[in-house]
Structure formats: C-alpha cells, structure tokens
Design an enzyme around this catalytic site. Structure first.
Site, PDB file in Angstrom:
ATOM      1  N   GLU A  85       7.832  58.333  52.316  1.00  0.00           N
ATOM      2  CA  GLU A  85       6.481  57.739  52.284  1.00  0.00           C
ATOM      3  C   GLU A  85       6.029  57.304  53.672  1.00  0.00           C
ATOM      4  OE1 GLU A  85       5.997  54.803  49.142  1.00  0.00           O
ATOM      5  OE2 GLU A  85       4.306  53.880  50.182  1.00  0.00           O
ATOM      6  N   LYS A 265       8.163  46.818  43.911  1.00  0.00           N
ATOM      7  CA  LYS A 265       8.217  48.193  44.407  1.00  0.00           C
ATOM      8  C   LYS A 265       8.089  48.171  45.931  1.00  0.00           C
ATOM      9  CE  LYS A 265       6.765  52.522  45.477  1.00  0.00           C
ATOM     10  NZ  LYS A 265       6.279  53.002  46.789  1.00  0.00           N
ATOM     11  N   ASP A 281      24.421  54.402  46.114  1.00  0.00           N
ATOM     12  CA  ASP A 281      23.806  54.734  44.827  1.00  0.00           C
ATOM     13  C   ASP A 281      22.559  53.862  44.644  1.00  0.00           C
ATOM     14  OD1 ASP A 281      23.124  54.984  42.164  1.00  0.00           O
ATOM     15  OD2 ASP A 281      25.180  54.852  41.410  1.00  0.00           O
ATOM     16  N   HIS A 382      -2.563  53.417  56.409  1.00  0.00           N
ATOM     17  CA  HIS A 382      -2.176  54.735  55.907  1.00  0.00           C
ATOM     18  C   HIS A 382      -2.992  55.813  56.595  1.00  0.00           C
ATOM     19  CE1 HIS A 382      -0.203  53.524  51.841  1.00  0.00           C
ATOM     20  NE2 HIS A 382       0.501  53.206  52.907  1.00  0.00           N
TER      21      HIS A 382
HETATM   22  C1  MEV Z   1       3.257  51.040  48.155  1.00  0.00           C
HETATM   23  O1  MEV Z   1       4.315  51.959  48.315  1.00  0.00           O
HETATM   24  C2  MEV Z   1       3.773  49.628  48.014  1.00  0.00           C
HETATM   25  C3  MEV Z   1       2.713  48.549  47.760  1.00  0.00           C
HETATM   26  O2  MEV Z   1       1.942  48.875  46.603  1.00  0.00           O
HETATM   27  C4  MEV Z   1       3.465  47.253  47.567  1.00  0.00           C
HETATM   28  C5  MEV Z   1       2.602  46.088  47.119  1.00  0.00           C
HETATM   29  O3  MEV Z   1       1.546  46.315  46.481  1.00  0.00           O
HETATM   30  O4  MEV Z   1       3.030  44.945  47.385  1.00  0.00           O
HETATM   31  C6  MEV Z   1       1.738  48.453  48.907  1.00  0.00           C
END
Ligand code: MEV
Length: 430
Positions: A85, A265, A281, A382
């Site tokens: 990413e 995430k 792992d 981005h």
């Molecule tokens: C994107 O890979 C991760 C985010 O969505 C994390 C977040 O919202 O805190 C930007």
C-alpha cells in the site's frame, strides 16, 4: 545509528534504490554486495519455496521498504516493512519523526509465554476435575518440560497452568510455555499433544483439541509515546488544535466498533509489514490483535491518544497494547534470506525486541493516519505519492520525479499524458 546517519535517512525517499541500499548497508556495517545477495530473488529461490509449502508454481514479490526516524527506548532503529500500500511507509516514518521530538517510543514486553490449550469434554464433574488437575500441577509441568528438551537450554520451558471451566461438561487447560526467541507454535502444539492424554485421564473426560491459542495475552507488548504539541503544527492549524483533533479521533474509535475496526486496521498497516518482512506469521498476529481488541466483549481500539494535562509541557500521549507472538528463530527464517536480512536491518536481538519494533511502528502508523484524517484527510498524501508513481511510469528519473510529480499535483492532472508533457518540457524536448 548516529545523529548524522539519522539525518541522511531523511533524504532516503529522494534516492535511487541502489543508493538506499548502499546507505542502509553502510549503516549496518555490512558489504553492499551482501545486502544485494540477501535480497536477490526476493530473498527466496523457487526451489527453496518448493520445499517449504505444497504445489508451488513460483514466488510472489512485494516491495521491501524501510521506515526511518524510529527511536525505541532511546535507540534509533530502522524498521523493515513489506507492504503493497502506498503511503504506509512514508506516513510511519513521518510519525516516527514527530515521536522522536518527544524522545521516541517507550516500549516494554511480557516474557515470551504462549498458551497451549487442551480441551476436555464430557467431563462428569468439572469443578472436581479442576481441583484434581491443579493438585497435579507440578507433575504436569514437569511432563511438559520433558516434551521440549531443545527449548530448555535456551531458558524456555513450562511456566504455569490454568484451568478454565467453559460451561456444560467442557473445560480447557492452558499450559503456559516460555518460548524464548521462537514464535512457539510447533513447540506448544507438541507439548499439548504429549501432555493432553495425562490431563484427560486426571479429569475423567474426553480429550478434545490440543493447540496453541492465538490470543497470546501472556505475551503482550506495550508502547507509549509523547509528542510535543508544537511538533504537530501544520500549515493550517496550530499543534494544540491538532492534538485535540487526534484525541477526538481516538475517542470516536473508543465509542464505536465500526470506527475501531478501521482505526485498528491503520495500526496493523504498521505492524503487519514488519511481521511479514521478518518472516513471521501475520495471520497469528492479526488474530491475536483483534481477539485482544474484543476482550471486554466489545470491539475496541488497541491504541488510544490523549492530550497531557500538563499546561507547561503540552503534549499528545499515545499508547498501544496487544499480544505479539513473533519469532526470530525457526519457521520461515531458515529458508528466507530476505527475512534474515530484515532482522539484521532492524538490529533485532530477541523476539521481545522484535515485538517492540513492530508495535512501535503500529503506533506510529496510527498517529499518522489520525493526524491526516483529522486535518487534511488522507487523499492529499495519497495523491502526491500517486503523482510520483505516475511520473516514474513515464520515465522520470532522479530529481525529475519530484519535479514532475509536483507539477501534475499542482494542476490536478495526475495522469501519464500530463506527466509526459511536463517531463518533455523539463527536458527541453519538443
Ligand atoms: C488505510 O489503509 C488506513 C486508514 O483507514 C486508517 C484509519 O482510518 O485510521 C487511514
């Protein structure tokens, strides 16, 4: 790493891959050729891969990158990251730089103790069975130690036993095994299989599963950091306002599981790439992280942010805690030169040390995401990375990459046609 070396690392994103390799090799004190060899074929030959798993038809490449400006317990580190990413590595490095202004990350871990589960069912009297198993604790632990003779000389071994009644006629015995520098899955599974029959005969029930638990909550890592508010100042906002926005973003995740999933995430954006780079792992780490996040019966963020109450030294305080079952011996590491080199890049000394690096990068990734989301949004960052990759796709080299990316970013025409046009102009071509 010296302060001067940290300074050089600031320019890493403007270098060619070969220049970066040379700098990292010099920093590690190894021959550049050795680094090259370790990373050849992605660090894993297809013939080796063919022996590792079944039905291999090839290997599959991902970018191996390094996050910089990471300081943990006063020591500068480089974090190897394998991730597809865009923005993740740049964002983590930028956040590490902010954290370094407050002295870096403060990290600590539990001992590397894994849980080996032995399931028992159709137990006629679970309360009596619990007492009987606990009464034989020392013997059971001795038998467990005997099942892992290779671990004992390294200081590992059985550390404890827990008996849990699960309702009905079902119960589970947890054998707590210190796995030292191994992740430990094979060790604890072997122990559970060896000791299981004895435990079920004491309990008087039937023997069920014998397998590790990925909720490795005896093997947790904790990291804290303190970012001075001035360091958070952006073009549009002062640092105190940014600190408040990040705190509100954290409170949102604390109040709402839907947001907590995305918040976590963003943390795993930092953790998984280190786990993958070092041959570990990542499914196990993911399973442990999310089970920990839900341990109070509701899914919660594993890292939170607050402003400090100190009026004189206003700061944003971050903290993360999660299980982290990682190894620096055995498993993939035997086969994968790239993974072994990744451990050297981060100067990893133990499984506990690796856990601290991974969790620190996770906390940095979380800070980067919350700061961007709470201020300008993440799309701007981005887009600028996207602009660089579009510039490279039309043949921009060296300095040209930044210049073309800046121009197409400024005009908003982030596409190959516009990039080619800018590149031609830059080169004075017709
Ligand atoms: C994107 O890979 C991760 C985010 O969505 C994390 C977040 O919202 O805190 C930007």
């Amino acid at each position: 790493m010296t302060g001067a070396a940290q300074g050089k690392m600031s320019g890493l994103h403007k270098m060619q891959v070969s220049e970066r390799r040379a700098l990292v090799a010099a920093e590690l004190g190894i021959e550049a050729a050795e680094l090259d060899r370790a990373l050849e074929a992605g660090g894993l030959e297809v013939q080796t891969a063919d022996k590792q798993i079944e039905n291999v038809i090839g290997t599959y490449a991902l970018p191996l990158s390094v996050a910089v400006h990471l300081v943990i317990n006063g020591e500068p580190r480089i974090a190897p990251m394998v991730v597809e990413e865009p923005s993740v590595v740049a964002a983590a490095s930028a956040a590490c730089k902010l954290v370094a202004k407050g002295g870096g990350f403060q990290a600590e871990t539990d001992e590397p103790v894994m849980i080996s589960q032995v399931q028992l069912y159709d137990v006629p009297d679970t309360a009596a069975a619990k007492k009987a198993i606990e009464a034989q604790r020392e013997d059971i632990l001795r038998q467990a130690d005997a099942a892992m003779p290779t671990l004992l000389p390294f200081g590992g071994g059985a550390r404890g036993l827990e008996v849990r009644e699960l309702g009905g006629a079902m119960m589970v015995v947890h054998l707590l095994i210190d796995c030292r520098d191994a992740m430990g899955a094979n060790i604890v599974n072997t122990v559970a299989e060896k000791v299981g029959p004895r435990i079920s005969s004491i309990a008087g029930g039937k023997l069920g599963l014998r397998i590790l638990s990925n909720l490795a909550d005896h093997r947790r890592v904790r990291v804290r950091c303190r970012v001075p508010v001035e360091a958070l100042t952006t073009r549009e906002r002062d640092g105190a306002e940014v600190a408040e926005l990040v705190e509100q973003a954290s409170r949102f995740a604390e109040a709402d599981p839907y947001r907590a999933a995305t918040h976590n995430k963003g943390i795993m954006n930092g953790i998984d790439p280190v786990v993958i780079a070092t041959g570990n792992d990542w499914r196990a780490v993911e399973a442990g992280a999310h089970a920990w996040a839900a341990r109070r019966g509701r899914y919660e963020p594993i890292a939170i942010w607050r402003r400090s109450g100190d009026q004189h030294e206003a700061a944003l305080l971050g903290s993360i805690e999660l299980p982290m079952a990682l190894g620096i011996v055995g498993g993939t590491l035997g086969n994968h030169r790239g993974a072994r080199m990744a451990l050297r890049i981060a100067r990893i000394r133990s499984s506990m040390d690796l856990a601290m690096v991974a969790a620190s990068v996770g906390l940095a990734s979380n800070l980067a995401a919350l700061k961007a989301l709470a201020t300008e949004g993440i799309q701007r960052g981005h887009m600028s990375l996207h602009a660089r990759s579009v510039a490279m796709s039309v043949g921009a080299m060296g300095d040209e990459v930044e210049r073309v990316a800046a121009e197409i970013g400024r005009t908003g025409a982030v596409n190959p046609e516009a990039a080619s046009e800018v590149l031609r102009r830059l080169r004075g071509e017709p």
